[in-house]
Design a protein around this motif. Sequence first.
Motif, PDB file in Angstrom:
ATOM      1  N   ASP A  19     -22.334 -29.939  17.994  1.00  0.00           N
ATOM      2  CA  ASP A  19     -22.553 -30.838  16.846  1.00  0.00           C
ATOM      3  C   ASP A  19     -23.825 -30.547  16.058  1.00  0.00           C
ATOM      4  OD1 ASP A  19     -20.219 -32.193  17.434  1.00  0.00           O
ATOM      5  OD2 ASP A  19     -21.243 -33.578  18.787  1.00  0.00           O
ATOM      6  N   VAL A  20     -24.502 -29.444  16.355  1.00  0.00           N
ATOM      7  CA  VAL A  20     -25.725 -29.117  15.615  1.00  0.00           C
ATOM      8  C   VAL A  20     -25.524 -27.792  14.889  1.00  0.00           C
ATOM      9  CG1 VAL A  20     -28.193 -28.592  15.797  1.00  0.00           C
ATOM     10  CG2 VAL A  20     -27.177 -30.249  17.318  1.00  0.00           C
ATOM     11  N   LEU A  21     -26.031 -27.726  13.663  1.00  0.00           N
ATOM     12  CA  LEU A  21     -25.949 -26.486  12.892  1.00  0.00           C
ATOM     13  C   LEU A  21     -26.902 -25.454  13.499  1.00  0.00           C
ATOM     14  CD1 LEU A  21     -24.419 -25.727  10.280  1.00  0.00           C
ATOM     15  CD2 LEU A  21     -26.525 -26.187   9.039  1.00  0.00           C
ATOM     16  N   VAL A  22     -26.373 -24.269  13.819  1.00  0.00           N
ATOM     17  CA  VAL A  22     -27.240 -23.240  14.410  1.00  0.00           C
ATOM     18  C   VAL A  22     -27.074 -21.927  13.658  1.00  0.00           C
ATOM     19  CG1 VAL A  22     -27.387 -24.158  16.766  1.00  0.00           C
ATOM     20  CG2 VAL A  22     -25.466 -22.688  16.147  1.00  0.00           C
ATOM     21  N   ILE A  23     -28.157 -21.159  13.655  1.00  0.00           N
ATOM     22  CA  ILE A  23     -28.116 -19.834  13.026  1.00  0.00           C
ATOM     23  C   ILE A  23     -28.242 -18.795  14.125  1.00  0.00           C
ATOM     24  CG2 ILE A  23     -29.323 -18.251  11.481  1.00  0.00           C
ATOM     25  CD1 ILE A  23     -30.199 -20.623   9.851  1.00  0.00           C
ATOM     26  N   ASP A  24     -27.352 -17.830  14.108  1.00  0.00           N
ATOM     27  CA  ASP A  24     -27.478 -16.689  15.006  1.00  0.00           C
ATOM     28  C   ASP A  24     -28.418 -15.706  14.299  1.00  0.00           C
ATOM     29  OD1 ASP A  24     -27.181 -14.212  16.266  1.00  0.00           O
ATOM     30  OD2 ASP A  24     -25.159 -14.716  16.970  1.00  0.00           O
ATOM     31  N   HIS A  25     -29.690 -15.755  14.695  1.00  0.00           N
ATOM     32  CA  HIS A  25     -30.700 -14.962  13.978  1.00  0.00           C
ATOM     33  C   HIS A  25     -30.471 -13.450  14.157  1.00  0.00           C
ATOM     34  CE1 HIS A  25     -33.043 -18.397  12.666  1.00  0.00           C
ATOM     35  NE2 HIS A  25     -32.864 -18.928  13.877  1.00  0.00           N
ATOM     36  N   GLY A  26     -29.852 -13.089  15.280  1.00  0.00           N
ATOM     37  CA  GLY A  26     -29.545 -11.674  15.496  1.00  0.00           C
ATOM     38  C   GLY A  26     -28.540 -11.185  14.463  1.00  0.00           C
ATOM     39  N   LYS A  27     -27.470 -11.970  14.276  1.00  0.00           N
ATOM     40  CA  LYS A  27     -26.447 -11.595  13.285  1.00  0.00           C
ATOM     41  C   LYS A  27     -27.037 -11.598  11.878  1.00  0.00           C
ATOM     42  CE  LYS A  27     -22.067 -13.082  15.339  1.00  0.00           C
ATOM     43  NZ  LYS A  27     -21.030 -14.106  15.282  1.00  0.00           N
ATOM     44  N   CYS A  28     -27.845 -12.609  11.613  1.00  0.00           N
ATOM     45  CA  CYS A  28     -28.460 -12.770  10.291  1.00  0.00           C
ATOM     46  C   CYS A  28     -29.345 -11.556   9.976  1.00  0.00           C
ATOM     47  CB  CYS A  28     -29.282 -14.058  10.267  1.00  0.00           C
ATOM     48  SG  CYS A  28     -30.193 -14.338   8.749  1.00  0.00           S
ATOM     49  N   ALA A  29     -30.190 -11.178  10.951  1.00  0.00           N
ATOM     50  CA  ALA A  29     -31.075 -10.024  10.735  1.00  0.00           C
ATOM     51  C   ALA A  29     -30.249  -8.750  10.640  1.00  0.00           C
ATOM     52  CB  ALA A  29     -32.076  -9.922  11.881  1.00  0.00           C
ATOM     53  N   GLY A  30     -29.189  -8.667  11.452  1.00  0.00           N
ATOM     54  CA  GLY A  30     -28.350  -7.475  11.465  1.00  0.00           C
ATOM     55  C   GLY A  30     -27.683  -7.238  10.116  1.00  0.00           C
ATOM     56  N   TYR A  31     -27.295  -8.296   9.436  1.00  0.00           N
ATOM     57  CA  TYR A  31     -26.618  -8.134   8.142  1.00  0.00           C
ATOM     58  C   TYR A  31     -27.605  -7.635   7.080  1.00  0.00           C
ATOM     59  CZ  TYR A  31     -23.313  -8.978   4.370  1.00  0.00           C
ATOM     60  OH  TYR A  31     -22.460  -8.818   3.308  1.00  0.00           O
ATOM     61  N   GLY A  32     -28.819  -8.141   7.193  1.00  0.00           N
ATOM     62  CA  GLY A  32     -29.840  -7.665   6.257  1.00  0.00           C
ATOM     63  C   GLY A  32     -29.881  -8.453   4.971  1.00  0.00           C
ATOM     64  N   PRO A  33     -30.768  -8.029   4.060  1.00  0.00           N
ATOM     65  CA  PRO A  33     -31.037  -8.826   2.845  1.00  0.00           C
ATOM     66  C   PRO A  33     -29.921  -8.797   1.803  1.00  0.00           C
ATOM     67  CG  PRO A  33     -32.337  -6.798   2.843  1.00  0.00           C
ATOM     68  CD  PRO A  33     -31.610  -6.827   4.148  1.00  0.00           C
ATOM     69  N   GLY A  34     -28.862  -8.002   2.048  1.00  0.00           N
ATOM     70  CA  GLY A  34     -27.786  -7.878   1.057  1.00  0.00           C
ATOM     71  C   GLY A  34     -27.142  -9.202   0.685  1.00  0.00           C
ATOM     72  N   CYS A  35     -27.185 -10.165   1.555  1.00  0.00           N
ATOM     73  CA  CYS A  35     -26.530 -11.456   1.271  1.00  0.00           C
ATOM     74  C   CYS A  35     -27.356 -12.310   0.316  1.00  0.00           C
ATOM     75  CB  CYS A  35     -26.286 -12.227   2.564  1.00  0.00           C
ATOM     76  SG  CYS A  35     -27.819 -12.789   3.327  1.00  0.00           S
ATOM     77  N   GLY A  36     -28.612 -11.941   0.123  1.00  0.00           N
ATOM     78  CA  GLY A  36     -29.481 -12.733  -0.764  1.00  0.00           C
ATOM     79  C   GLY A  36     -29.732 -14.137  -0.240  1.00  0.00           C
ATOM     80  N   GLU A  37     -29.605 -14.301   1.074  1.00  0.00           N
ATOM     81  CA  GLU A  37     -29.775 -15.629   1.702  1.00  0.00           C
ATOM     82  C   GLU A  37     -28.970 -16.690   0.951  1.00  0.00           C
ATOM     83  OE1 GLU A  37     -33.094 -14.191   0.998  1.00  0.00           O
ATOM     84  OE2 GLU A  37     -33.270 -13.254   2.970  1.00  0.00           O
ATOM     85  N   VAL A  38     -27.692 -16.355   0.778  1.00  0.00           N
ATOM     86  CA  VAL A  38     -26.798 -17.207  -0.001  1.00  0.00           C
ATOM     87  C   VAL A  38     -26.623 -18.590   0.637  1.00  0.00           C
ATOM     88  CG1 VAL A  38     -24.732 -16.254   1.110  1.00  0.00           C
ATOM     89  CG2 VAL A  38     -24.534 -17.254  -1.150  1.00  0.00           C
ATOM     90  N   CYS A  39     -26.789 -18.673   1.948  1.00  0.00           N
ATOM     91  CA  CYS A  39     -26.646 -19.974   2.632  1.00  0.00           C
ATOM     92  C   CYS A  39     -27.691 -20.964   2.109  1.00  0.00           C
ATOM     93  CB  CYS A  39     -26.775 -19.810   4.151  1.00  0.00           C
ATOM     94  SG  CYS A  39     -28.309 -19.004   4.646  1.00  0.00           S
ATOM     95  N   ALA A  40     -28.925 -20.465   1.976  1.00  0.00           N
ATOM     96  CA  ALA A  40     -29.995 -21.342   1.486  1.00  0.00           C
ATOM     97  C   ALA A  40     -29.731 -21.749   0.034  1.00  0.00           C
ATOM     98  CB  ALA A  40     -31.344 -20.638   1.617  1.00  0.00           C
ATOM     99  N   GLU A  41     -29.166 -20.801  -0.732  1.00  0.00           N
ATOM    100  CA  GLU A  41     -28.840 -21.112  -2.131  1.00  0.00           C
ATOM    101  C   GLU A  41     -27.770 -22.200  -2.221  1.00  0.00           C
ATOM    102  OE1 GLU A  41     -30.254 -19.966  -4.820  1.00  0.00           O
ATOM    103  OE2 GLU A  41     -31.613 -18.721  -3.628  1.00  0.00           O
TER     104      GLU A  41
END
Length: 287
Positions: A241-263
């Motif tokens: 029931d808590v929102l979690v970020i898999d930081h490994g996956k996030c770092a692995g994808y790299g900056p190409g996503c433009g941190e669209v989640c935060a947007e």
Amino acid sequence: MDPALIKLALGGLALLGCIGLFFGIGLALAAHKFAVEANPKVEEVLEVLAGAQCGGCGYAGCEGYAEAVVNDPDVPPNLCFPGKAAVAEAVAEMTGKKLGSVENMVAFLRCARVEGKVSEKYRYIGHGSCSGANLAFGGPQSCLFACIGLGECAKNCPFSAIAMVGGLPRIDTGLCVGCGVCVKICPKSSLELIPAKARVVVHCSTRGSGKMVKEVCDAGCISCRMCIKACPAGAIAVDNDVLVIDHGKCAGYGPGCGEVCAEKCPRKILRRYASSSATESLVKAAG
Ligand code: SF4
Ligand code: SF4
């Protein structure tokens, strides 16, 4: 003095001496028989540990961890958090254990209570600890998941890395070694350890429904799942029931996503970590 009395006293002293000698020899023999041979490797490991006695490893002091990591094949070599990568590598080499990746972690506050304008259900005037306040109907805040703000984490941080500012903990990432003592002690699970190089963080730890959050907080996660849908790396999920970020996956994808989640987050609960530290924004909000 009466010579009979002197004789009696000397006799008593001699008897006590004999008894002492008897027990002394007995104890020495027992110590010899039951002596546990010290493992010199434990001493060697103890030498390289940071010696902070912080308890972050989960053992009773550095000696407890040194014994465990030498004698128990299941205890990993990277639990001395203040020692960071250098100590982990040294312990791995000394114990012949495999060392996984070592990442510097820091504590992070998952609550934007001040920005969320969370009201108080009642005025707490009891013992000044978050655990104490939490026993009274989950604490005074109307959000059941909000940081209580009485600073139990700050009082217990072995590295003085937390200061209470504007009613919320401020973590000094330069001092925090990621030992996790604050995370374990927080009765609201408001703190978590994140990689020091995390790209995006979540400023809310609610387990409540979107409807419940809207009723008590202007800044909390409303479970719209827009971040989850937007993330091309599949790095965001709801766990317990808590929102979690898999930081490994996030770092692995790299900056190409433009941190669209935060947007995409309509409440700006997800934020870029480097450019928007929780503390700074919260302090500003606290005025
Ligand atoms: S809803 Fe989230 S941000 Fe708001 S007070 Fe609760 S835990 Fe903090
Ligand atoms: S983070 Fe937890 S321990 Fe620290 S002040 Fe908030 S409720 Fe208390």
